[in-house]
Motif scaffolding. Structure first.
Motif, PDB file in Angstrom:
ATOM      1  N   ALA A 164       0.888  -1.092  -0.018  1.00  0.00           N
ATOM      2  CA  ALA A 164       0.068  -0.133  -0.013  1.00  0.00           C
ATOM      3  C   ALA A 164       0.967   1.302   0.193  1.00  0.00           C
ATOM      4  N   GLU A 165       1.825   1.110   0.889  1.00  0.00           N
ATOM      5  CA  GLU A 165       2.734   2.559   0.820  1.00  0.00           C
ATOM      6  C   GLU A 165       3.590   2.580  -0.506  1.00  0.00           C
ATOM      7  N   LEU A 166       4.091   1.570  -1.230  1.00  0.00           N
ATOM      8  CA  LEU A 166       4.411   1.471  -2.412  1.00  0.00           C
ATOM      9  C   LEU A 166       3.712   2.088  -3.492  1.00  0.00           C
ATOM     10  N   VAL A 167       2.318   1.622  -3.576  1.00  0.00           N
ATOM     11  CA  VAL A 167       1.464   2.225  -4.285  1.00  0.00           C
ATOM     12  C   VAL A 167       1.354   3.558  -4.382  1.00  0.00           C
ATOM     13  N   THR A 168       1.250   4.019  -2.938  1.00  0.00           N
ATOM     14  CA  THR A 168       1.060   5.653  -2.743  1.00  0.00           C
ATOM     15  C   THR A 168       2.219   6.236  -3.012  1.00  0.00           C
ATOM     16  N   LEU A 169       3.244   5.864  -3.048  1.00  0.00           N
ATOM     17  CA  LEU A 169       4.539   6.466  -3.384  1.00  0.00           C
ATOM     18  C   LEU A 169       4.722   6.538  -4.967  1.00  0.00           C
ATOM     19  N   TYR A 170       4.699   5.651  -5.649  1.00  0.00           N
ATOM     20  CA  TYR A 170       4.782   5.588  -7.184  1.00  0.00           C
ATOM     21  C   TYR A 170       3.578   6.291  -7.688  1.00  0.00           C
ATOM     22  N   ASN A 171       2.334   6.423  -7.197  1.00  0.00           N
ATOM     23  CA  ASN A 171       1.439   7.085  -7.734  1.00  0.00           C
ATOM     24  C   ASN A 171       1.654   8.801  -7.873  1.00  0.00           C
ATOM     25  N   LEU A 172       2.499   9.014  -7.004  1.00  0.00           N
ATOM     26  CA  LEU A 172       3.097  10.475  -7.169  1.00  0.00           C
ATOM     27  C   LEU A 172       3.661  10.782  -8.358  1.00  0.00           C
ATOM     28  N   LEU A 173       4.045   9.536  -9.138  1.00  0.00           N
ATOM     29  CA  LEU A 173       4.795  10.008 -10.327  1.00  0.00           C
ATOM     30  C   LEU A 173       3.713  10.341 -11.585  1.00  0.00           C
ATOM     31  N   ARG A 174       2.389  10.004 -11.250  1.00  0.00           N
ATOM     32  CA  ARG A 174       1.468  10.681 -12.329  1.00  0.00           C
ATOM     33  C   ARG A 174       1.319  12.037 -12.051  1.00  0.00           C
ATOM     34  N   ASN A 175       1.361  12.540 -10.903  1.00  0.00           N
ATOM     35  CA  ASN A 175       1.316  14.108 -10.572  1.00  0.00           C
ATOM     36  C   ASN A 175       1.773  14.325  -9.150  1.00  0.00           C
ATOM     37  N   PRO A 176       2.897  14.446  -8.799  1.00  0.00           N
ATOM     38  CA  PRO A 176       3.373  14.784  -7.332  1.00  0.00           C
ATOM     39  C   PRO A 176       2.476  15.759  -6.475  1.00  0.00           C
ATOM     40  N   SER A 177       1.778  16.669  -7.137  1.00  0.00           N
ATOM     41  CA  SER A 177       1.033  17.782  -6.240  1.00  0.00           C
ATOM     42  C   SER A 177      -0.432  17.014  -5.995  1.00  0.00           C
ATOM     43  N   LYS A 178      -1.151  16.797  -7.220  1.00  0.00           N
ATOM     44  CA  LYS A 178      -2.291  16.228  -7.245  1.00  0.00           C
ATOM     45  C   LYS A 178      -2.678  15.101  -6.292  1.00  0.00           C
ATOM     46  N   PHE A 179      -1.585  14.095  -6.354  1.00  0.00           N
ATOM     47  CA  PHE A 179      -1.558  12.826  -5.646  1.00  0.00           C
ATOM     48  C   PHE A 179      -1.137  13.071  -4.428  1.00  0.00           C
ATOM     49  N   ASP A 180      -0.472  14.069  -3.891  1.00  0.00           N
ATOM     50  CA  ASP A 180       0.003  14.084  -2.662  1.00  0.00           C
ATOM     51  C   ASP A 180      -0.861  13.475  -1.381  1.00  0.00           C
ATOM     52  N   PRO A 181      -0.438  12.414  -0.692  1.00  0.00           N
ATOM     53  CA  PRO A 181      -1.284  11.797   0.288  1.00  0.00           C
ATOM     54  C   PRO A 181      -1.376  12.596   1.495  1.00  0.00           C
ATOM     55  N   VAL A 182      -0.748  13.801   1.750  1.00  0.00           N
ATOM     56  CA  VAL A 182      -0.781  14.420   2.924  1.00  0.00           C
ATOM     57  C   VAL A 182      -1.849  15.575   2.771  1.00  0.00           C
ATOM     58  N   LYS A 183      -1.689  16.190   1.641  1.00  0.00           N
ATOM     59  CA  LYS A 183      -2.479  17.373   1.008  1.00  0.00           C
ATOM     60  C   LYS A 183      -3.770  16.929   0.463  1.00  0.00           C
ATOM     61  N   HIS A 184      -3.839  15.757  -0.226  1.00  0.00           N
ATOM     62  CA  HIS A 184      -5.122  15.385  -0.791  1.00  0.00           C
ATOM     63  C   HIS A 184      -5.260  13.844  -0.623  1.00  0.00           C
TER      64      HIS A 184
END
Length: 223
Positions: A164-184
């Motif tokens: 789950a942590e790896l998925v959330t991390l690598y999804n940042l490559l789609r858009n680092p700000s849009k998929f920031d798990p802390v902000k969004h």
């Protein structure tokens, strides 16, 4: 002669693209990733075929880059997300190359990226490409590379992350700000579930693992 001419046009465009980007250095190969990381990147990338089947269709890239080249004419520093939906994982390595200093715009920039995409596809396997993306791409709040991003996001090493942590991390490559798990958090959570669903479809995880990682609550390092 007509058929020969049709075949030579892409080859000529390829050579011209290499000439335009003649100062670009191809990335060096890097160490292998844990198998789970390959599976996560592949699934975050919306791929449903086996990793080993990855290939590049030069004609499809001409069309894709033609559609995108208008954005290049606006800003020579434009960079697309490494995990842009529908793109080849090998194409994504092109985003780790530095085209900025070339000051190319429009179709010339597109041709250079396309040519180097094909060159990369003949140089690296899909797994090698994913390792390069993991090492060289921008991830999160100034952090380049998955290892640095893991430390900044979770406060621990990449090898210590669960699925789950790896998925959330690598999804940042789609858009680092849009998929920031802390902000969004809601947006990142939705994308996490979509990627886990793809991992389940690909046979990388089973139903029990899917449900476990889907419901797992993540904790992040203080910002």
């Amino acid at each position: 002669l007509y058929t020969l001419g049709v075949l030579l046009i892409p080859y000529g465009a390829y050579l011209y693209g290499l000439y335009l980007g003649r100062d670009i250095q191809l990335p060096e190969k890097t160490v292998s990733l844990p198998e789970a990381a390959y599976q996560v990147i592949w699934s975050c990338h919306n791929q449903s075929s086996p990793i080993e089947s990855e290939s590049v269709n030069p004609y499809s890239f001409i069309y894709k880059l033609y559609k995108k080249q208008k954005r290049y004419s606006e800003d020579t520093n434009t960079r697309f997300e490494p995990l842009y939906k529908g793109d080849s994982i090998l194409y994504s390595v092109g985003h780790t190359l530095d085209f900025h200093d070339l000051k190319l715009k429009g179709i010339k920039r597109a041709l250079a990226e396309w040519a180097f995409t094909l060159k990369l596809s003949n140089t690296f396997t899909a797994r090698e490409a994913m390792a390069i993306i993991s090492r060289d791409s921008y991830f999160y709040r100034g952090a380049y590379g998955a290892e640095n991003a893991s430390t900044k996001l979770y406060g621990k090493a990449l090898t210590d992350l669960n699925i789950a942590e790896l998925v959330t991390l690598y999804n940042l490559l789609r858009n680092p700000s849009k998929f920031d798990p802390v902000k969004h958090p809601k947006r990142a959570e939705d994308m996490k579930i979509r990627s886990l669903e793809r991992m389940l479809e690909n046979g990388f995880i089973d139903q029990e693992e899917f449900e476990f990682y889907r419901d797992l609550e993540l904790t992040f390092a203080p910002t």
